[in-house]
Design an enzyme around this catalytic site. Structure first.
Site, PDB file in Angstrom:
ATOM      1  N   GLU A  14      -4.532  -8.242  -3.814  1.00 32.71           N
ATOM      2  CA  GLU A  14      -4.789  -8.317  -2.367  1.00 32.71           C
ATOM      3  C   GLU A  14      -4.006  -7.229  -1.662  1.00 32.71           C
ATOM      4  O   GLU A  14      -2.880  -6.910  -2.056  1.00 32.71           O
ATOM      5  CB  GLU A  14      -4.377  -9.699  -1.851  1.00 32.71           C
ATOM      6  CG  GLU A  14      -4.674  -9.949  -0.380  1.00 32.71           C
ATOM      7  CD  GLU A  14      -3.462  -9.771   0.539  1.00 32.71           C
ATOM      8  OE1 GLU A  14      -3.559 -10.147   1.723  1.00 32.71           O
ATOM      9  OE2 GLU A  14      -2.423  -9.234   0.083  1.00 32.71           O
TER      10      GLU A  14
ATOM     11  N   ARG B 183      -8.540  -8.614   4.896  1.00 35.81           N
ATOM     12  CA  ARG B 183      -7.780  -8.059   3.784  1.00 35.81           C
ATOM     13  C   ARG B 183      -8.753  -7.632   2.690  1.00 35.81           C
ATOM     14  O   ARG B 183      -9.817  -8.228   2.521  1.00 35.81           O
ATOM     15  CB  ARG B 183      -6.787  -9.086   3.224  1.00 35.81           C
ATOM     16  CG  ARG B 183      -5.639  -9.416   4.181  1.00 35.81           C
ATOM     17  CD  ARG B 183      -4.745  -8.209   4.390  1.00 35.81           C
ATOM     18  NE  ARG B 183      -3.586  -8.480   5.214  1.00 35.81           N
ATOM     19  CZ  ARG B 183      -3.531  -8.301   6.530  1.00 35.81           C
ATOM     20  NH1 ARG B 183      -4.611  -7.870   7.180  1.00 35.81           N
ATOM     21  NH2 ARG B 183      -2.422  -8.540   7.194  1.00 35.81           N
TER      22      ARG B 183
ATOM     23  N   CYS C 287       0.853  -1.189   0.000  1.00 34.48           N
ATOM     24  CA  CYS C 287       0.000   0.000   0.000  1.00 34.48           C
ATOM     25  C   CYS C 287       0.891   1.241   0.000  1.00 34.48           C
ATOM     26  O   CYS C 287       1.673   1.448   0.922  1.00 34.48           O
ATOM     27  CB  CYS C 287      -0.899  -0.011   1.234  1.00 34.48           C
ATOM     28  SG  CYS C 287      -2.010   1.404   1.363  1.00 34.48           S
TER      29      CYS C 287
END
Length: 580
Positions: A355, A403, A317
């Site tokens: 993911e 997640r 991220c």
């Protein structure tokens, strides 16, 4: 006659370095890329060699032809001015080199001297002289064990040949060489071997010739010989599917959680990438394949085959520095998502499965996820349903791990709806994955550390915070296992089976008598859905990191099954060929 003035000649001669030359820097990079660590110009070693390998007692000198008098009997007549000075100086250098060699050998050192042209023209030959000496105890009839050679921290054997050089003359790292070879051997006989074929066959030829100390191109091209050379690639617990239903690539692969799930569904991995060396080792031990390294490099992307079905990636991220400036695809440049999106743009897989941590949805006040979805939907023109948070505890593992999943479909797949999987098994507790036998005393906390944890929790409780250690009962569900912070301490358990309280590591105090211990790496593996025959071939610290960073296999598998139901797995027009 010297055509330069005295001042010009003085300036030129003063510019010549005795150490830190371009030649030494070049050879130092070769040694470093080969996994060899050294000391430069170690004054404690006689003659101050250019490179000192203390563990192997190896001294390496990089000699310039002029200063050290290569072919001196022939070249000495090249000097046309000040001959007496130059003859005396260079002949003294030659004598000094002999004296240094003799003294070092008396002290038990192995001395290597390489001429400048040897290093610049044939660096692989110079490297192999050093490497072969370091591995002189290995016999020529041994099989080449890549799992031993790519051992993570210390690579025990490496070999370099003419095909191990890039076009610019730099050396391809040994891990990347083995990535090319292992990907080729596991895809041999189908179209996905094409990106690896030429380079892999050259590398196999180099390795065979160096290992067997003979040259036999015809023998090396024999498939049986190739398989026998690298037989350990096929002696792993999770081999690729022979007759796959679909193909996929595994980006940011970690230890292969995505791969485990996709192979369970009948998929075949045709490319994998993971930069962490220890994770690469675990991946190799279980799948017989060395993942490629840095996916941001164009050289790595160049090996990705065309026409695979699904792209899988658990990308980190990151914020987008240009987010909100309406630059579309360019907003993501400089982030790892950009590389994922770029690969999707070039290769056009039928579907993708991404993911990330659930915090992605609120990261940078929601700008990050908005940018990602805009790129996927508008710039790449994929059907992308709304991302969803999926909890692993709903799919047969006792871990509360949320997640965010993002899936997408190429428009010609005619997918206009997607339903994320419903819970399949919410009954599992820690007791289901607990070690059956008494674990080592090293997993039990010391009395001093228990006091530290208690004090830490009390301090935060006084401030109204809920931070601190937590004990998971046998009938409970673990917190998300994570790397760093209180990752392990948030998942302590009570296990009163230990009888021998003798410490096996250096601890303060003694082992607590309350049965308080950390979960083992194997228990963490089970929390992520990895089977017990999954090999943990690294130290505990690395194992905790790898499982903490992994995806939860059962949750990934349940979602991937929904993706596969919706894509057309029959042959279709090719995508990705020559797309730049």
């Amino acid at each position: 006659m010297d055509h330069l003035t005295k001042e010009q000649r003085h300036k030129n001669m003063a510019a010549n370095k005795s150490k830190g030359t371009k030649l030494e820097i070049m050879f130092g990079k070769f040694l470093w890329n080969a996994g060899i660590r050294y000391r430069k110009n170690d004054k404690s070693v006689f003659g101050k060699p250019d490179f000192v390998l203390r563990g192997s007692k190896i001294a390496i000198f990089c000699d310039g032809e002029f200063w050290h008098g290569r072919n001196w009997n022939i070249r000495k007549n090249d000097h046309k001015s000040n001959c007496k000075f130059w003859h005396s100086k260079i002949e003294r250098n030659i004598e000094r080199d002999k004296e240094v060699n003799e003294e070092l050998r008396k002290q038990g050192w192995k001395v290597f001297r390489f001429w400048e042209t040897e290093i610049t023209v044939n660096p692989d030959v110079c490297l192999n002289e050093v490497l072969n000496y370091m591995n002189r105890k290995s016999t020529t009839d041994e099989k080449i064990a890549i799992t031993k050679m790519c051992g993570g921290g210390k690579i025990s054997m490496q070999m370099y040949g003419p095909h191990s050089l890039n076009e610019d003359g730099s050396i391809i790292s040994f891990e990347e060489q083995m990535a090319i070879v292992s990907h080729y051997l596991h895809n041999q006989g189908n179209k996905y071997a094409k990106p690896y074929e030429i380079k892999a066959e050259g590398l196999i030829e180099d390795i065979y010739n160096i290992h067997q100390k003979k040259s036999d191109i015809q023998c090396v091209s024999d498939v049986c010989v190739q398989y026998s050379l690298f037989s350990d690639l096929f002696a792993v617990p999770f081999l690729p599917i022979e007759k796959p239903k679909f193909t996929f690539i595994d980006l940011f692969a970690g230890i292969g959680g995505f791969r485990m799930a996709m192979q369970n569904l009948g998929g075949k991995c045709v490319f994998s990438s993971e930069w962490d060396v220890q994770a690469q080792k675990t991946y190799l031990l279980n799948y017989g394949e060395v993942p490629f390294g840095d996916i941001t490099k164009e050289s790595t992307k160049s090996f990705i085959p065309d026409d695979f079905d699904i792209l899988c990636a658990g990308f980190p991220c990151q914020a987008f520095s240009l987010a909100g400036k309406r630059l579309g695809f360019e907003e993501t440049r400089g982030t790892l998502f950009f590389d994922v999106a770029e690969i999707i743009r070039r290769k056009r897989p039928k579907a993708f499965f991404l993911e990330n941590v659930k915090g992605l949805l609120i990261h940078d006040k929601g700008k990050t996820i908005q940018t990602i979805l805009k790129v996927l939907r508008e710039d790449l023109d994929y059907y992308v349903p709304e991302p969803q948070i999926v909890n692993a505890m709903n799919f047969g593992v006792p871990q509360h791990r949320e997640r965010v999943y993002i899936v997408g479909f190429r428009k010609d797949q005619n997918v206009n709806e997607f339903t994320y999987p419903t819970p399949t098994d919410t009954t599992k507790t820690f007791a289901d994955i607990k070690e059956k036998n008494t674990v080592s005393a090293k997993y039990y906390l010391s009395t001093q550390y228990v006091k530290t944890l208690v004090a830490h929790k009390e301090r935060h409780a006084a401030k109204g915070n809920g931070f601190g250690y937590e004990i998971i009962p046998d009938n409970g569900v673990a917190n998300a296992i994570v790397v760093g912070g209180m990752g392990r301490e948030r998942n302590l358990v009570i296990d009163n089976r230990l009888e021998d309280f003798t410490p096996v590591t250096n601890i303060k105090g003694e082992i607590n008598r309350d049965g308080l211990r950390r979960m083992t790496p194997r228990e963490w593996a089970r929390l992520q859905g990895f089977p017990d025959n999954f090999i943990i071939g690294v130290a505990d610290a690395s194992a905790y990191k790898q499982f903490g960073n992994s995806v939860a296999v059962p949750a990934i598998q349940a979602t991937a099954q929904e993706i596969i139901k919706r894509i057309n797995l029959s042959k279709s027009k090719k995508y990705g060929t020559d797309r730049k």
